[in-house]
Design a protein around this motif. Structure first.
Motif, short mmCIF file in Angstrom:
data_model
loop_
_atom_site.label_atom_id
_atom_site.label_comp_id
_atom_site.label_asym_id
_atom_site.label_seq_id
_atom_site.Cartn_x
_atom_site.Cartn_y
_atom_site.Cartn_z
N UNK B 273 0.78 -1.23 0.01
CA UNK B 273 0.07 -0.02 -0.04
C UNK B 273 0.95 1.21 0.23
N UNK B 274 0.75 2.09 -1.05
CA UNK B 274 1.35 3.26 -1.12
C UNK B 274 0.48 4.43 -0.51
N UNK B 275 0.55 5.00 0.52
CA UNK B 275 -0.26 5.92 1.10
C UNK B 275 0.32 7.33 1.23
N UNK B 276 -0.22 8.29 1.09
CA UNK B 276 0.32 9.38 1.25
C UNK B 276 0.09 9.99 2.77
N UNK B 277 0.91 10.86 3.42
CA UNK B 277 1.06 11.12 4.72
C UNK B 277 0.14 12.17 4.98
N UNK B 278 -0.58 12.70 4.06
CA UNK B 278 -1.76 13.93 4.13
C UNK B 278 -1.00 15.08 4.54
N UNK B 287 -6.49 9.02 5.91
CA UNK B 287 -5.67 7.89 7.06
C UNK B 287 -6.50 6.96 7.32
N UNK B 290 -6.84 4.73 4.24
CA UNK B 290 -5.60 3.87 3.84
C UNK B 290 -5.60 2.78 4.68
N UNK B 291 -5.90 2.95 6.04
CA UNK B 291 -5.97 1.70 6.94
C UNK B 291 -6.90 0.60 6.60
N UNK B 309 -4.15 8.19 -2.22
CA UNK B 309 -3.37 9.41 -2.31
C UNK B 309 -4.40 10.48 -2.04
#
Lengths: 366, 366
Positions: B273-278, B287, B290-291, B309
């Motif tokens: 999973x590529x997820x932006x930190x926001x 968030x 993404x979880x 993203x």
């Protein structure tokens, strides 16, 4: 470990980056910048966790005004950490943030319109005496550097090259107007691409590098990906400042960041818990104890090693090497302090006794 | 990455280790070995998570009998993964475990009494045709190799040298009776010590290496420490099999182990999973999304990249590169599949639509 790569030193609002300075740890607020209260509250938490450089994104005109307000509130509260403006697409926001008191501008010269706009930002920053981070990400590469197609014989190598080229292009553009106080980043969500891009940059320029794996993911998987990427680079002497990018509360990023630095012996902050994974030899309920000890030590900023070990195989050895240690036996444990056994404690009292010993150790140091 | 270090190949109950074989992942049960039901249940969970070599500790005579029972139950259930006996102090337990059908013995020739005892174990293993891991840990170094005092000018370097020497002493001892099918480990809870010890072993012997950072800690901090240590070694081509040692459910160790391999592009298992930190740019509640996506993908064993993203900066770029991706806008998101936009979805429906798309992608692949 090889020596740190030598670089030019760039000062970011009082924090030296590169040129032999200690590796600095940074993070980014994920509140709305226009929500000044929420952003200030997050900044205080980040500072409390050891964050040395704070970044906030400035996506519109309203955020420029809030950014200015945040910077002046920080100063009023005695928070001297630099505040960096994260800018994309619109160079006027960068100019606004410079006016608003930004300690550094992070932008990508390749996604802000024609080169004249990047030059205008660089000139304004130079006149104000503030540094710039040329920050390139794989997901937003300058059009001229994007790879032509989705598939590629050796896509990772090509992408790393493209990232480095795009960043170096930006550095040269800024150099052309004499703005040399530049920090460079070239992040990908792929660890091998990030590692390779930074190795290229380390070889091909003398700027300090802000390293990282971008969009690494949620807490545990993202921490592992970041630890692999940052661990490899730092162990090669590459990297002058960094951020761990996790999809979670940014305060968690700092814990992971210091954990990475501490793992490599580069810099300690807070406790290091050595805990055995347990096996059939273990005669106490060790895992909850190790977790409780770690929780207990969460607020501790002093470097302290505590070993929580389940049996006589490695227990006494590890407990003796740590500042404090438990080597468990059947329903009880030996308590070690600075290499000596100081007590034999029943299982139910281990946490309480260890807590006391931690408090004693910390107060004896201060 | 440099090429993998070339080593002798050792077969562990059907799993080749070293000599160009794929890096294998292992773990260890932390139930009482005498609790056959609990141990079998944990073994099934470990196998289900991709564990290739299972180890159980055999601390007493009763455990030898249970070990035999576990091995035969595994075979009856069609679990062909090798079962390794972890032995300390008492060479008779090693001899018993060899008789009981162990696929490998892990022991430290330096903590099992006079050298004749280690030789007796090696001879029995050789006669039965099973390999040995010479497993040395910093917490249980052979007395002759222990460092003389608590402080030392360059203790890390000295300890790494002592670990490697102690392991090589064991290897030579086994060599002296012609037992050459040996795997070597030399673990410390300190990452730099572990890295240095393995670099020495990699240079000074041709045995396959079982790498790891021992007693790394609880889940998150231990995963970070392990990822740094294993990441550096694997990126140097060192390491043929490994275990992540965490004070937690061993099933979690496997997730972290595959995460490390996958981060380096060595071997993929399951989703990435590529997820932006926001940041202030993000207009959806990313968030938790993404979880939820990560949780959704937990059971998936196929390699699949999913990007979650938060904005238009890196969103479309990352979403396009992944197998599936979301690039969020204000209260909605674009859904990408194999580089193409396939839908525009309101925020509240993003998880459901992505879940459908994941199921479709997986079924189209099988």
């Amino acid at each position: 470990m090889p020596p740190r790569r030598s670089t030019r030193q760039v000062e970011v609002g009082g924090v030296p980056v590169g040129g032999g300075a200690a590796i600095s740890v940074q993070s980014m607020t994920n509140t709305k910048t226009t929500d000044v209260e929420a952003t200030m509250s997050q900044i205080r938490s980040l500072i409390d966790e050891g964050c040395q450089i704070i970044r906030s994104s400035v996506p519109d005109e309203a955020s420029v005004a809030s950014f200015k307000e945040i910077k002046s509130r920080m100063l009023r509260e005695g928070i001297t950490a630099p505040l960096v403006a994260d800018i994309h697409f619109d160079h006027r926001l960068a100019l606004g943030a410079i006016e608003a008191g930004a300690d550094k501008i992070r932008f990508n010269p390749g996604n802000i319109g024609p080169p004249e706009r990047a030059i205008e930002v660089a000139t304004a920053a130079k006149n104000k005496g503030i540094p710039i981070r040329v920050g390139v990400n794989a997901g937003s590469l300058r059009k001229e550097h994007q790879l032509p197609d989705h598939s590629h014989d050796d896509r990772n190598t090509a992408l790393a090259r493209a990232l480095a080229d795009s960043a170096l292009w930006g550095v040269e553009l800024l150099d052309s107007v004499g703005h040399e106080d530049v920090i460079v980043s070239a992040k990908a969500s792929s660890v091998p691409v990030s590692i390779e891009a930074y190795r290229l940059l380390a070889n091909e320029c003398d700027k300090p590098l802000h390293i990282g794996v971008t969009e690494a993911g949620t807490t545990l998987t993202g921490a592992v990906k970041s630890a692999v990427g940052l661990g490899v680079l730092l162990s090669e002497g590459i990297g002058d400042t960094f951020r761990v990018s996790l999809a979670t509360d940014p305060v968690t990023e700092l814990g992971v960041a210091f954990n990475i630095l501490s793992s490599l012996g580069i810099r300690r902050r807070g406790a290091n818990v050595i805990a055995c994974p347990t096996c059939s030899r273990c005669d106490i309920d060790l895992i909850p104890l190790a977790e409780a000890v770690e929780l207990e030590l969460k607020g501790v900023k002093e470097p302290i090693d505590v070993a929580v070990m389940g049996c006589v195989v490695n227990g006494p050895g590890e407990a003796r090497e740590a500042d404090l240690g438990i080597a468990a036996g059947k329903g009880e444990g030996l308590l070690f302090k600075n290499g000596e056994i100081i007590d034999k404690v029943p299982e139910g009292e281990l946490l309480v006794r260890l807590r006391e010993a931690i408090a004693e150790l910390i107060s004896s140091r201060s």
